[in-house]
Design a protein around this motif. Structure first.
Motif, short mmCIF file in Angstrom:
data_model
loop_
_atom_site.label_atom_id
_atom_site.label_comp_id
_atom_site.label_asym_id
_atom_site.label_seq_id
_atom_site.Cartn_x
_atom_site.Cartn_y
_atom_site.Cartn_z
N ARG A 143 0.87 -1.17 0.00
CA ARG A 143 0.00 0.00 0.00
C ARG A 143 0.91 1.22 0.00
O ARG A 143 1.86 1.30 0.77
CB ARG A 143 -0.87 -0.01 1.27
CG ARG A 143 -2.05 0.91 1.26
CD ARG A 143 -3.20 0.34 2.12
NE ARG A 143 -2.71 -0.21 3.39
CZ ARG A 143 -2.42 0.52 4.47
NH1 ARG A 143 -2.55 1.83 4.45
NH2 ARG A 143 -2.02 -0.06 5.58
N SER A 159 1.41 5.60 -0.23
CA SER A 159 0.83 6.92 -0.09
C SER A 159 1.89 7.93 -0.49
O SER A 159 3.01 7.89 0.04
CB SER A 159 0.39 7.13 1.37
OG SER A 159 0.11 8.50 1.58
N LYS A 160 1.59 8.78 -1.44
CA LYS A 160 2.55 9.75 -1.98
C LYS A 160 3.85 9.10 -2.42
O LYS A 160 4.94 9.57 -2.10
CB LYS A 160 2.84 10.85 -0.95
CG LYS A 160 1.64 11.73 -0.66
CD LYS A 160 1.97 12.72 0.44
CE LYS A 160 0.71 13.42 0.91
NZ LYS A 160 0.81 13.97 2.24
#
Ligand SMILES: [Zn+2]
Length: 545
Positions: free
Chosen positions: A455, A457-458
């Motif tokens: 996973r 993020s950014k």
């Protein structure tokens, strides 16, 4: 000759700008000779004990120093000696911590003493980390480093007064005003120890800074714009096509010997091989208003061999340096060759993993806990065969240039399986992950099963989105793994930091061999894997591949 010196006197006396139209085509005052090398990688003094045959080059720094002087006698003020990166590697940078900084500084100083005027940083300049580089560069006075795509506020290489390196540099040469900028390969982030160094434009680390540099140099009204690049030939050609206004690209990194220059976009592109095998002669005639006259300019390469006589003073300086820093010590003997070519490296890697386990077991409180090791192939850098015979310390340090240190993981069986799922992500059907080296652990990957997915993020991994199911038949120390059991696993600081995508390892309990939490000093106070290997070779306990 007499005519030329009269002309010289005339021009010096009256200044050249106004009288350009009176000068003839061959006038030395608008010619500049750029002598170029790239990727010399510390091969400044010829072959050494145990150097594999294919690395036996004639080229030495003392011959280059003499050649520059010779050219300067014919054209005072009209010659520059230029480096397109990777000045250092292996030999001198791979030394033990205590004298590595000094060795690096003195090695850079040798290039300066040989007459190098300007150079760009290469990826290998970072092999010992930015702190060592900072120390080494801060000793330079006349060898100017130019690199335009680094963030000048990077903490360790912070450069408030442009002392360590410049982003742009101008210099008169043979009556021409040359404007230099430099580009370091963005892959340095992954293939060297970049530390806290950053690129100024992380998304577009080559073209954006190149465009800015060209505009800035134009504003300074230079006659010729020179890009010193350490990007590799293909990237040089791309740069030439994408950014207009660069007259010359003097490149490195791909170790390409170009006997003829290449033309791409508006640029002439050159590169002169590697390891002082050849010296490049880029003889340019420029237009005082801007640009070069290609028909009157030329490029050739010449071998740096016995036909290029050495500078005796430089020879003495280099041999003194060699005596102080590079006395190669024989530390043991191998009865079988070490084959570090391609995937064959895995066998040697397994010996390293076993040596690391043995060493970790000698540390207090760990003697019965160490069960296996997981290392990365990328930590072994050479691509050579070391024949049976003496083993030297510098050989070992060239194989392990990254100063990786053993790290101890205290994990459950389930956690270890998760870690190895990552090793299986790139695995081929039925084989181990292509980049993992294991010892004490027996595992098969099934490439047809789902792989671990992360996973993000950014752009950063923040968790596991889908658990992998590729690890089959996992045994540690000869026994089927118990998901609840505790296991002591040796890895290195690179993997412990999450290198090569091992994000999961950053979530585990990581300790140094002395029990200190990994996060505190990242085990930098303890021996490296090269030290461990050297110790094992000296003790005669390093196995045979
Ligand atoms: Zn390179």
């Amino acid at each position: 000759m007499r005519q030329a010196s009269l002309l010289l006197a005339f021009v010096l006396f009256t200044g050249c700008g106004v009288h350009q139209r009176n000068l003839n085509r061959d006038d030395l005052h608008h010619r500049c000779l750029l002598l170029t090398t790239n990727d010399s990688e510390s091969h400044l003094d010829g072959p050494r004990v145990g150097t594999p045959l294919r690395f036996h080059y004639q080229g030495t720094l003392d011959r280059i120093a003499a050649e520059k002087r010779r050219q300067l006698r014919q054209r005072p003020q009209g010659v520059l000696l230029v480096s397109a990166g990777d000045v250092l590697q292996g030999r001198y940078m791979a030394r033990k911590d205590r004298d590595r900084r000094q060795a690096a500084r003195r090695a850079w100083r040798l290039y300066e003493q040989a007459g190098y005027d300007v150079g760009v940083l290469g990826n290998h300049e970072f092999d010992a980390g930015p702190a060592v580089l900072r120390y080494a560069l801060s000793g330079l006075k006349t060898f100017q480093i130019v690199t335009s795509n680094l963030d000048p506020h990077s903490p360790t290489l912070h450069n408030p007064k442009e002392r360590l390196y410049k982003t742009l540099w101008t210099r008169r040469c043979g009556g021409l005003k040359l404007g230099f900028f430099g580009l370091l390969t963005p892959t340095t982030r992954n293939i060297s120890d970049f530390g806290d160094t950053r690129f100024s434009d992380p998304q577009e680390p080559v073209l954006a800074p190149a465009r800015r540099a060209v505009a800035a140099l134009r504003a300074q009204r230079v006659d010729v714009i020179v890009a010193l690049t350490h990007l590799g030939l293909r990237a040089d050609l791309r740069l030439a096509r994408a950014v207009s206004g660069i007259d010359l690209i003097i490149g490195g990194h791909s170790h390409t010997l170009l006997r003829k220059w290449k033309i791409a976009g508006q640029s002439v592109v050159v590169q002169s091989g590697e390891r002082f095998g050849h010296l490049g002669y880029l003889d340019i005639k420029g237009r005082p208003g801007g640009g070069i006259i290609r028909a009157a300019s030329s490029w050739r390469v010449r071998p740096i061999d016995e036909h290029m006589s050495p500078d005796e003073r430089m020879k003495t300086i280099v041999s003194r340096f060699r005596a102080d820093y590079a006395v190669e010590q024989i530390v043991g003997h191998r009865t079988k060759a070490w084959n570090l070519k391609g995937r064959e490296r895995r066998r040697y890697g397994r010996l390293v993993a076993q040596a690391a386990m043995k060493w970790m077991r000698t540390q207090s409180g760990l003697s019965d806990k160490v069960a296996g090791a997981v290392l990365n192939m990328g930590g072994l850098r050479t691509n050579s065969i070391y024949p049976a015979g003496p083993v030297t310390d510098l050989e070992i340090r060239s194989i392990h240039p990254f100063r990786n240190r053993p790290v101890y993981l205290d994990v459950s069986g389930a956690e270890l399986k998760e870690m190895l799922e990552h090793a299986c992500t790139k695995g081929h059907r039925g084989h181990l992950g292509s980049r993992a080296i294991l010892a004490g652990i027996d595992m098969r990957c099934n490439g047809e099963r789902p792989r671990v997915r992360y996973r993000k993020s950014k752009g950063q991994v923040v968790g596991i989105a889908q658990r992998g199911q590729r690890v089959q038949r996992l045994e540690v120390a000869g026994k089927k793994i118990d998901p609840e059991g505790r296991y002591g696993i040796v890895t290195n600081d690179y993997i412990a930091r999450g290198g090569s995508g091992y994000w999961w390892v950053t979530q585990l309990r990581r300790r140094c061999a002395d029990g200190e939490d990994f996060q505190r000093r990242r085990c930098r106070h303890l021996p490296t894997l090269a030290d461990v290997v050297e110790e094992a070779v000296r003790a005669g306990t390093f196995g045979e591949p």
